[in-house]
Motif scaffolding. Structure first.
Motif, short mmCIF file in Angstrom:
data_model
loop_
_atom_site.label_atom_id
_atom_site.label_comp_id
_atom_site.label_asym_id
_atom_site.label_seq_id
_atom_site.Cartn_x
_atom_site.Cartn_y
_atom_site.Cartn_z
N ARG A 164 0.85 -1.20 0.00
CA ARG A 164 0.00 0.00 0.00
C ARG A 164 0.88 1.25 0.00
O ARG A 164 1.86 1.32 0.75
CB ARG A 164 -0.92 0.02 1.22
N PRO A 165 0.55 2.24 -0.81
CA PRO A 165 1.35 3.48 -0.83
C PRO A 165 1.47 4.13 0.55
O PRO A 165 2.52 4.64 0.90
CB PRO A 165 0.60 4.38 -1.82
N SER A 166 0.42 4.06 1.33
CA SER A 166 0.47 4.67 2.66
C SER A 166 1.49 3.97 3.56
O SER A 166 2.18 4.62 4.35
CB SER A 166 -0.91 4.66 3.32
N PHE A 167 1.61 2.66 3.42
CA PHE A 167 2.60 1.95 4.22
C PHE A 167 4.01 2.28 3.74
O PHE A 167 4.93 2.45 4.55
CB PHE A 167 2.37 0.43 4.18
N GLN A 168 4.19 2.38 2.45
CA GLN A 168 5.50 2.74 1.92
C GLN A 168 5.93 4.12 2.42
O GLN A 168 7.09 4.33 2.78
CB GLN A 168 5.49 2.68 0.39
N ARG A 169 4.97 5.07 2.46
CA ARG A 169 5.28 6.41 2.99
C ARG A 169 5.63 6.33 4.48
O ARG A 169 6.55 7.00 4.94
CB ARG A 169 4.10 7.37 2.76
N LEU A 170 4.89 5.53 5.21
CA LEU A 170 5.16 5.36 6.64
C LEU A 170 6.58 4.84 6.85
O LEU A 170 7.31 5.33 7.72
CB LEU A 170 4.15 4.41 7.27
N LEU A 171 6.97 3.85 6.07
CA LEU A 171 8.33 3.31 6.19
C LEU A 171 9.39 4.38 5.96
O LEU A 171 10.39 4.42 6.67
CB LEU A 171 8.55 2.16 5.21
N GLU A 172 9.16 5.23 4.98
CA GLU A 172 10.12 6.30 4.70
C GLU A 172 10.28 7.21 5.92
O GLU A 172 11.38 7.70 6.20
CB GLU A 172 9.66 7.14 3.51
N ILE A 173 9.20 7.43 6.64
CA ILE A 173 9.23 8.32 7.80
C ILE A 173 9.87 7.66 9.02
O ILE A 173 10.70 8.24 9.69
CB ILE A 173 7.80 8.80 8.14
N VAL A 174 9.47 6.41 9.31
CA VAL A 174 9.90 5.78 10.57
C VAL A 174 11.19 4.98 10.47
O VAL A 174 11.83 4.73 11.48
CB VAL A 174 8.80 4.89 11.18
N GLN A 175 11.59 4.59 9.29
CA GLN A 175 12.79 3.74 9.16
C GLN A 175 14.02 4.36 9.79
O GLN A 175 14.76 3.67 10.48
CB GLN A 175 13.03 3.38 7.69
N PRO A 176 14.29 5.65 9.61
CA PRO A 176 15.48 6.22 10.27
C PRO A 176 15.41 6.10 11.79
O PRO A 176 16.42 5.82 12.44
CB PRO A 176 15.47 7.68 9.82
N ALA A 177 14.24 6.28 12.37
CA ALA A 177 14.09 6.16 13.83
C ALA A 177 14.27 4.72 14.29
O ALA A 177 14.83 4.46 15.35
CB ALA A 177 12.73 6.69 14.26
N LEU A 178 13.80 3.77 13.50
CA LEU A 178 13.91 2.36 13.87
C LEU A 178 15.37 1.91 13.97
O LEU A 178 15.66 0.95 14.68
CB LEU A 178 13.16 1.47 12.87
N GLU A 179 16.24 2.60 13.30
CA GLU A 179 17.65 2.24 13.36
C GLU A 179 18.29 2.59 14.71
O GLU A 179 19.36 2.10 15.03
CB GLU A 179 18.41 2.90 12.22
N HIS A 180 17.60 3.40 15.51
CA HIS A 180 18.14 3.84 16.79
C HIS A 180 17.46 3.19 17.99
O HIS A 180 17.83 3.47 19.12
CB HIS A 180 18.03 5.36 16.91
N ILE A 181 16.48 2.33 17.75
CA ILE A 181 15.79 1.66 18.85
C ILE A 181 15.76 0.16 18.61
O ILE A 181 15.95 -0.30 17.49
CB ILE A 181 14.36 2.22 19.05
N GLN A 182 15.52 -0.60 19.63
CA GLN A 182 15.56 -2.05 19.56
C GLN A 182 14.19 -2.65 19.25
O GLN A 182 13.58 -3.29 20.10
CB GLN A 182 16.06 -2.60 20.91
#
Length: 94
Positions: A62-80
């Motif tokens: 879904r395009p909305s999920f792809q956009r969400l990933l773009e937003i949260v992926q950088p933050a996910l790299e800093h948390i477990q």
């Protein structure tokens, strides 16, 4: 594990509709997507459930999920937290 007993029920529901409640994406679908995408928590192999696998691919693309990933992926790299599997990765193999 208790969650395992629900997998056949979810599979049956998704075998006749694209989403849990029918044709439209709902909050229930978002929650199910997270649970099956994070197999460390789901603790079961869904490779034997083709409708659940289709559901995962549908939601992940879904395009909305792809956009969400773009937003949260950088933050996910800093948390477990577990990462969402790639769209083309079979659930249970992330």
């Amino acid at each position: 594990m208790t969650r395992t007993i629900y997998a056949p029920i979810i599979e049956e529901c998704l075998s006749s509709t694209p989403y849990l409640t029918g044709e439209a994406f709902s909050l229930a679908d978002a929650y199910l997507f997270v649970m099956i995408g994070w197999d460390n928590y789901w603790k079961m192999d869904i490779s034997v459930y083709p409708s659940v696998q289709r559901f995962h691919r549908t939601v992940a693309s879904r395009p909305s999920f792809q956009r969400l990933l773009e937003i949260v992926q950088p933050a996910l790299e800093h948390i477990q937290l577990p990462r969402f599997p790639p769209v083309n990765a079979p659930p249970g193999l992330s």
